[in-house]
Write a protein that holds these residues in place. Sequence first.
Motif, PDB file in Angstrom:
ATOM      1  N   ARG A 266      -2.796   8.514 -29.512  1.00  0.00           N
ATOM      2  CA  ARG A 266      -1.338   8.476 -29.381  1.00  0.00           C
ATOM      3  C   ARG A 266      -0.754   7.303 -30.171  1.00  0.00           C
ATOM      4  O   ARG A 266       0.412   7.337 -30.556  1.00  0.00           O
ATOM      5  CB  ARG A 266      -0.941   8.347 -27.907  1.00  0.00           C
ATOM      6  N   TRP A 267      -1.543   6.260 -30.383  1.00  0.00           N
ATOM      7  CA  TRP A 267      -1.031   5.049 -31.024  1.00  0.00           C
ATOM      8  C   TRP A 267      -1.668   4.773 -32.387  1.00  0.00           C
ATOM      9  O   TRP A 267      -1.324   3.793 -33.040  1.00  0.00           O
ATOM     10  CB  TRP A 267      -1.256   3.849 -30.109  1.00  0.00           C
ATOM     11  N   LEU A 268      -2.602   5.611 -32.803  1.00  0.00           N
ATOM     12  CA  LEU A 268      -3.294   5.391 -34.078  1.00  0.00           C
ATOM     13  C   LEU A 268      -2.800   6.387 -35.129  1.00  0.00           C
ATOM     14  O   LEU A 268      -2.510   7.541 -34.804  1.00  0.00           O
ATOM     15  CB  LEU A 268      -4.807   5.541 -33.889  1.00  0.00           C
ATOM     16  N   PRO A 269      -2.745   5.983 -36.391  1.00  0.00           N
ATOM     17  CA  PRO A 269      -2.256   6.877 -37.462  1.00  0.00           C
ATOM     18  C   PRO A 269      -3.352   7.810 -37.964  1.00  0.00           C
ATOM     19  O   PRO A 269      -3.801   7.726 -39.099  1.00  0.00           O
ATOM     20  CB  PRO A 269      -1.828   5.876 -38.545  1.00  0.00           C
ATOM     21  N   VAL A 270      -3.774   8.735 -37.097  1.00  0.00           N
ATOM     22  CA  VAL A 270      -4.901   9.601 -37.449  1.00  0.00           C
ATOM     23  C   VAL A 270      -4.534  11.077 -37.509  1.00  0.00           C
ATOM     24  O   VAL A 270      -5.391  11.917 -37.820  1.00  0.00           O
ATOM     25  CB  VAL A 270      -6.070   9.408 -36.453  1.00  0.00           C
TER      26      VAL A 270
END
Length: 235
Positions: A215-219
């Motif tokens: 939810r918080w990582l640019p993946v």
Amino acid sequence: MESDEVRRLVAVEDTHWWYRERRAILRAQLRRLARLGRPGRALDVGAAGGGNTRVLADAGWAATATDMCPEAVESARERGLDAVRADARALPFLPGSMDLVTAFDVLEHVREDDLVAAEIARVLAPGGHALIAVPCDMALWSAHDEAVGHVRRYDRDTLTVVVEKAGLTVERVWSWNVLLRPLVALHRRRSAGSDLRRMPVLVNAGLSAVVRAERWLPVTSLRGVTLFLRARLRR
């Protein structure tokens, strides 16, 4: 989905990391749609036991579950949900009667996925939205896919094409379960059938925590295990 698989899903989906975290994505998308207007009528296609339908109802939508499997419809009704047995290729609803259609893990089960997409577009009201989830990447094809009745896995292009040909405007496509993809790929190569089962508590919590980190990582632009798509019917 076969009856045995539906029963297994209903037994585990409230606590299983995969379904719990996927419901969190649905809730997030519903919060986004809530900013566009009040909830209206929603249709959950291929709803199985109605886990996602409950999320829709809890968010204020007038939600109906549909599934081809009689056991799935019965399970949804036992949960107090409005449920109808229906073929996703010929939905028994009037054109333009729905403000939202969800179809999670449906298109990959149907050879005529274009007919399913066309039906989603037909029942949507102008300006209505569709939320779709499908398994990603034929490189991950395994005995699990065969056991649960998959016809294909998708990439971004193949999913976008079938949705756009139905007359929907794609707003966003993104990957999910990216961080666990290597582990899933390894597990699926060794699998001999469906991997839907109750998980040990600590393992379930650990996998849930890893997926929650996305939810918080640019993946979301990287390859994952699932593709999500949000589309809208042009006004």
